[in-house]
Scaffold this active site. Structure first.
Site, PDB file in Angstrom:
ATOM      1  CG  HIS A 107     -10.449  -9.401   0.223  1.00 33.82           C
ATOM      2  ND1 HIS A 107     -11.819  -9.476   0.341  1.00 33.82           N
ATOM      3  CD2 HIS A 107     -10.057  -8.345   0.970  1.00 33.82           C
ATOM      4  CE1 HIS A 107     -12.237  -8.511   1.141  1.00 33.82           C
ATOM      5  NE2 HIS A 107     -11.195  -7.821   1.538  1.00 33.82           N
ATOM      6  CB  ALA A 108      -8.709  -4.988  -2.724  1.00 32.74           C
ATOM      7  CG  HIS A 143     -10.270   1.110   1.027  1.00 31.55           C
ATOM      8  ND1 HIS A 143     -10.753   1.548   2.240  1.00 31.55           N
ATOM      9  CD2 HIS A 143      -9.552  -0.014   1.289  1.00 31.55           C
ATOM     10  CE1 HIS A 143     -10.340   0.717   3.189  1.00 31.55           C
ATOM     11  NE2 HIS A 143      -9.611  -0.224   2.642  1.00 31.55           N
ATOM     12  CD  GLU A 144      -7.233  -2.063  -1.060  1.00 29.84           C
ATOM     13  OE1 GLU A 144      -8.287  -2.455  -0.538  1.00 29.84           O
ATOM     14  OE2 GLU A 144      -6.121  -2.165  -0.505  1.00 29.84           O
ATOM     15  CG  HIS A 167      -4.600   0.623   2.939  1.00 31.43           C
ATOM     16  ND1 HIS A 167      -4.815   0.843   4.281  1.00 31.43           N
ATOM     17  CD2 HIS A 167      -5.617  -0.178   2.524  1.00 31.43           C
ATOM     18  CE1 HIS A 167      -5.916   0.206   4.667  1.00 31.43           C
ATOM     19  NE2 HIS A 167      -6.424  -0.411   3.615  1.00 31.43           N
ATOM     20  CD  GLU A 210      -8.465  -0.867   6.605  1.00 32.34           C
ATOM     21  OE1 GLU A 210      -7.499  -1.605   6.848  1.00 32.34           O
ATOM     22  OE2 GLU A 210      -8.917  -0.704   5.447  1.00 32.34           O
ATOM     23  CG  HIS A 262     -11.882  -9.207   6.654  1.00 33.17           C
ATOM     24  ND1 HIS A 262     -12.635  -9.199   5.494  1.00 33.17           N
ATOM     25  CD2 HIS A 262     -11.133  -8.099   6.613  1.00 33.17           C
ATOM     26  CE1 HIS A 262     -12.348  -8.116   4.799  1.00 33.17           C
ATOM     27  NE2 HIS A 262     -11.430  -7.438   5.445  1.00 33.17           N
ATOM     28  CE1 TYR A 304     -11.852  -4.540   7.481  1.00 29.65           C
ATOM     29  CE2 TYR A 304     -11.351  -2.633   6.127  1.00 29.65           C
ATOM     30  CZ  TYR A 304     -11.099  -3.941   6.504  1.00 29.65           C
ATOM     31  OH  TYR A 304     -10.091  -4.648   5.900  1.00 29.65           O
TER      32      TYR A 304
HETATM   33  O1  LIG Z   1     -11.403  -5.716   3.184  1.00 26.95           O
HETATM   34  C1  LIG Z   1     -11.602  -4.604   2.740  1.00 26.95           C
HETATM   35  C2  LIG Z   1     -10.570  -3.943   1.815  1.00 26.95           C
HETATM   36  C3  LIG Z   1      -9.227  -4.672   1.909  1.00 26.95           C
HETATM   37  C4  LIG Z   1      -8.170  -3.937   2.799  1.00 26.95           C
HETATM   38  O2  LIG Z   1      -7.680  -2.825   2.081  1.00 26.95           O
HETATM   39  O3  LIG Z   1      -8.768  -3.446   3.985  1.00 26.95           O
HETATM   40  C5  LIG Z   1      -6.997  -4.904   3.143  1.00 26.95           C
HETATM   41  C6  LIG Z   1      -7.476  -6.159   3.880  1.00 26.95           C
HETATM   42  C7  LIG Z   1      -6.310  -7.078   4.060  1.00 26.95           C
HETATM   43  C8  LIG Z   1      -5.547  -7.035   5.247  1.00 26.95           C
HETATM   44  C9  LIG Z   1      -4.429  -7.895   5.415  1.00 26.95           C
HETATM   45  C10 LIG Z   1      -4.102  -8.791   4.376  1.00 26.95           C
HETATM   46  C11 LIG Z   1      -4.860  -8.821   3.193  1.00 26.95           C
HETATM   47  C12 LIG Z   1      -5.945  -7.958   3.033  1.00 26.95           C
HETATM   48  N1  LIG Z   1      -6.081  -4.157   4.013  1.00 26.95           N
HETATM   49  C13 LIG Z   1      -4.893  -3.739   3.520  1.00 26.95           C
HETATM   50  O4  LIG Z   1      -4.494  -3.974   2.403  1.00 26.95           O
HETATM   51  C14 LIG Z   1      -4.047  -2.969   4.481  1.00 26.95           C
HETATM   52  C15 LIG Z   1      -2.924  -2.268   3.997  1.00 26.95           C
HETATM   53  C16 LIG Z   1      -2.142  -1.538   4.886  1.00 26.95           C
HETATM   54  C17 LIG Z   1      -2.450  -1.489   6.249  1.00 26.95           C
HETATM   55  C18 LIG Z   1      -3.561  -2.197   6.719  1.00 26.95           C
HETATM   56  C19 LIG Z   1      -4.348  -2.935   5.837  1.00 26.95           C
HETATM   57  N2  LIG Z   1     -12.735  -3.900   3.003  1.00 26.95           N
HETATM   58  C20 LIG Z   1     -13.721  -4.474   3.908  1.00 26.95           C
HETATM   59  C21 LIG Z   1     -14.696  -3.411   4.429  1.00 26.95           C
HETATM   60  C22 LIG Z   1     -15.370  -2.651   3.343  1.00 26.95           C
HETATM   61  C23 LIG Z   1     -16.477  -3.033   2.660  1.00 26.95           C
HETATM   62  N3  LIG Z   1     -16.823  -2.040   1.752  1.00 26.95           N
HETATM   63  C24 LIG Z   1     -15.941  -1.051   1.819  1.00 26.95           C
HETATM   64  C25 LIG Z   1     -15.847   0.127   1.128  1.00 26.95           C
HETATM   65  C26 LIG Z   1     -14.797   0.979   1.404  1.00 26.95           C
HETATM   66  C27 LIG Z   1     -13.842   0.621   2.399  1.00 26.95           C
HETATM   67  C28 LIG Z   1     -13.935  -0.587   3.097  1.00 26.95           C
HETATM   68  C29 LIG Z   1     -14.986  -1.395   2.808  1.00 26.95           C
HETATM   69  C30 LIG Z   1     -14.509  -5.595   3.175  1.00 26.95           C
HETATM   70  O5  LIG Z   1     -14.332  -5.718   1.967  1.00 26.95           O
HETATM   71  O6  LIG Z   1     -15.258  -6.295   3.884  1.00 26.95           O
HETATM   72 ZN   LIG Z   2      -8.251  -1.343   3.733  1.00 24.28          ZN
END
Ligand SMILES: O=C(CCC(O)(O)[C@H](Cc1ccccc1)NC(=O)c1ccccc1)N[C@@H](Cc1c[nH]c2ccccc12)C(=O)O
Ligand SMILES: [Zn+2]
Length: 568
Positions: free
Chosen positions: A294-295, A324-325, A328, A352, A454, A464
């Site tokens: 998971h990214a 998206h990444e 961050h 996000e 999550h 999100y």
């Molecule tokens: O989970 C993510 C992307 C991963 C993340 O970049 O949000 C990542 C999640 C994460 C948090 C903590 C530990 C491991 C993974 N968040 C981060 O990397 C992050 C970095 C810095 C600050 C806050 C969060 N997206 C969600 C929501 C989503 C679905 N489709 C999308 C398209 C575009 C943007 C978001 C989404 C998902 O896949 O259900």
């Molecule tokens: Zn994110």
């Protein structure tokens, strides 16, 4: 000195001061963050149990694999597929199989491309058996310990602790109000897509006036519907913005996708990725070891070391994820000169939103054409509608899921949902809010929320939902700064240094000021609240089109038509 000791020392120092009477707002703000100890407030043995449970749940999710769908081997006399054969493999595993398929890239790809309802139904169920069901008990214990930690920090439960990141009273009501304003547009999209799926699969599979079975929407959780654009696109044969083929034909590598995203940021005068980013990021799934696919984006808190971990596939969805990444990382870079305690997003939704704001411009037909990923783009009405529809399959389809994930978790933390209705409450929300139903009967032995990253990873999710609203507020303001004229959905801020400067001014604040003040900076004082007007303006033309297309269709779904729950 493990982290919690360090934190505890800092916490002890901070709580010794009557900081609430300090006059300097910034110092008071620092202390208000420093005095929240988080999970480190737990006694050592319980902290150990909590982190152990979290690790076990994340490992289960990351290692979960299922068998390939094989219709021949498991036919019941009735002709139905015998799922249970899958899970009743006898001891020498004759009729069973060796689970070899992981979520990424295999199941994700299959859910996106298979058009066989039986195969999709198998994949949907098998994943939940492998990833969700096994962690149900662990999750319940994890919730107990999380609540204990929250109470030690002065919160009533873990949900209140999570919501405190948004620093406003009534955040829960605010989110509810935003959803009420957005759900009519979602219902229009839902009705149109359902009608198309009825055409494709027939009414036995898709009830014309009921919820949409969750396995047919191109995604393991039905959270984004971009992968069924081919079956639902309003004007087939006209320009479609799915550039996956172009990316592959042009030989794009994951690295090239990252470079393309970086160039969008630097075109605005924002920060390039530092050297170490390119040396230390993991942008492809390794072949020699298991990783969490998971990214995620990481800030190593030394002003130099920033990395992305992503199992990149060459397709449009991953091009958006890459933006998206990288959003961050860009935010991390812009607030790196803030005091450590302020190196965070103004609120989690802001973090996000950053990358997605740029992706809104980068996804436009005109921009894709300018980078050579799209052929001739006509300015026709049909092309506009096709584009808006593709964007709605990502952004509008997602809203109910982004909303309900933490509605469910907040209720679990507060005890409104307990072990006796854990899964049935999930499906009440999935049906009532999102209008989707399970393709096979669910019971309280299942734990379907646990099959979404999550939940085992304990990453909050309402961020999100907030992001998908606020990113359009950012888009509207940056387009204004870039001097854009015309419909919002055609705006491309590429190379606008003015837009870049405004974005830099807002993001460099980090968490030094409340996010409401950051919104004031973004809108030159016009507002300091989350506002659905920009997203509704952006999708305005599509809404009109959907309403005309949906004439005669039932808008919404009749709850009693769903196979909601055979709770045994
Ligand atoms: O989970 C993510 C992307 C991963 C993340 O970049 O949000 C990542 C999640 C994460 C948090 C903590 C530990 C491991 C993974 N968040 C981060 O990397 C992050 C970095 C810095 C600050 C806050 C969060 N997206 C969600 C929501 C989503 C679905 N489709 C999308 C398209 C575009 C943007 C978001 C989404 C998902 O896949 O259900
Ligand atoms: Zn994110």
């Amino acid at each position: 000195m493990i982290w919690s000791d360090f934190h505890r020392t800092k916490w002890n120092e901070a709580t010794n001061y009557a900081w609430k009477n300090f006059t300097t707002p910034t110092v008071r703000r620092m202390f208000s963050f420093l005095t929240v100890l988080g999970k480190a407030a737990l006694p050592r043995d319980k902290l150990k149990e909590l982190t152990g449970l979290l690790q076990e749940m994340k490992t289960t999710y990351s290692l979960a694999k299922i068998c390939r769908y094989d219709p021949r081997l498991r036919r019941l006399p009735s002709g139905d597929y015998d799922y249970d054969a899958e899970f009743e493999a006898d001891d020498d595993n004759q009729i069973g199989c060796i689970p070899t398929l992981p979520l990424e890239p295999h199941l994700t790809q299959m859910m996106a491309t298979s058009r066989d309802p039986e195969e999709l139904r198998y994949l949907w169920r098998a994943w939940r058996e492998a990833a969700g069901k096994p962690i149900r008990q662990k999750y319940l214990r994890f919730v107990q310990l999380s609540n204990e930690a929250a109470r030690l920090n002065g919160f009533s439960d873990a949900g209140e602790y999570w919501r405190s990141d948004y620093e406003i009273d009534g955040f829960r009501e605010e989110v509810e109000e935003l959803w009420q304003k957005l759900s009519p547009l979602y219902q229009q999209l839902h009705a149109y897509v359902r009608a198309k799926l009825v055409e494709k699969y027939g009414e036995e599979v898709v009830p014309r006036r009921g919820p949409i079975p969750a396995h047919l929407l191109g995604n393991m959780w039905a959270q984004t519907w971009t992968n069924i654009l081919d079956m639902t696109i309003p004007y087939p044969g006209r320009t479609s913005v799915d550039v996956t083929n172009a990316l592959r034909i042009q030989g794009y590598s994951p690295l090239a996708m990252f470079r393309l995203a970086e160039e969008f940021f630097t075109s605005l005068g924002l920060e390039p990725m530092p050297q170490t980013f390119w040396q230390r990021s993991m942008i492809q799934k390794p072949t020699d070891r298991e990783v969490v696919c998971h990214a995620s984006a990481w800030d190593f808190c030394n002003g130099r070391d920033y990395r992305i971990k992503q199992c990149t596939e060459v397709n449009m969805e991953h091009l958006v994820t890459t933006h998206h990444e990288m959003g961050h990382i860009q935010y991390d870079l812009l607030y790196r000169n803030q005091p450590f305690i302020f190196r965070d997003g103004a609120n989690p939704g802001f973090h996000e939103a950053v990358g997605d704001v740029l992706a809104l411009s980068a996804s436009t037909p005109r921009h894709l054409q300018s980078v050579g990923l799209l052929g001739n783009v006509d300015d026709s009405y049909e092309t506009d509608i096709n584009f808006l529809f593709a964007m709605a399959l990502d952004k509008i389809a997602f809203l109910p899921f982004g909303y309900l994930m933490d509605q469910w978790r907040w209720e679990v933390f507060s005890g409104d949902t307990s072990s006796s209705n854990l899964n049935s409450r999930w499906w009440e929300l999935r049906l009532g809010v999102q209008g989707v139903s399970p393709p096979v009967p669910r019971t309280e032995q299942d734990f379907d929320p646990g099959a979404k990253f999550h939940v085992p990873a304990n990453v909050p999710y309402v961020r999100y939902f907030v992001s998908f609203v606020v990113q359009f507020q950012f888009h509207a303001e940056l387009c204004k700064a870039a001097g854009h004229e015309g419909p919002l959905h055609r705006c491309d801020i590429y190379r606008s240094v003015k837009a870049g400067r405004l974005l830099r001014n807002v993001l460099s604040l980090g968490k030094s000021r409340p996010w409401t003040e950051a919104l004031s900076v973004l809108t030159s004082g016009r507002t300091n609240k989350l506002d659905v007007e920009p997203i509704l303006e952006y999708f305005g033309p599509l809404r009109t089109w959907l309403e005309s297309q949906n004439r005669g269709e039932l808008i919404g779904w009749r709850e009693n038509e769903a196979i909601v729950l055979q709770v045994t």
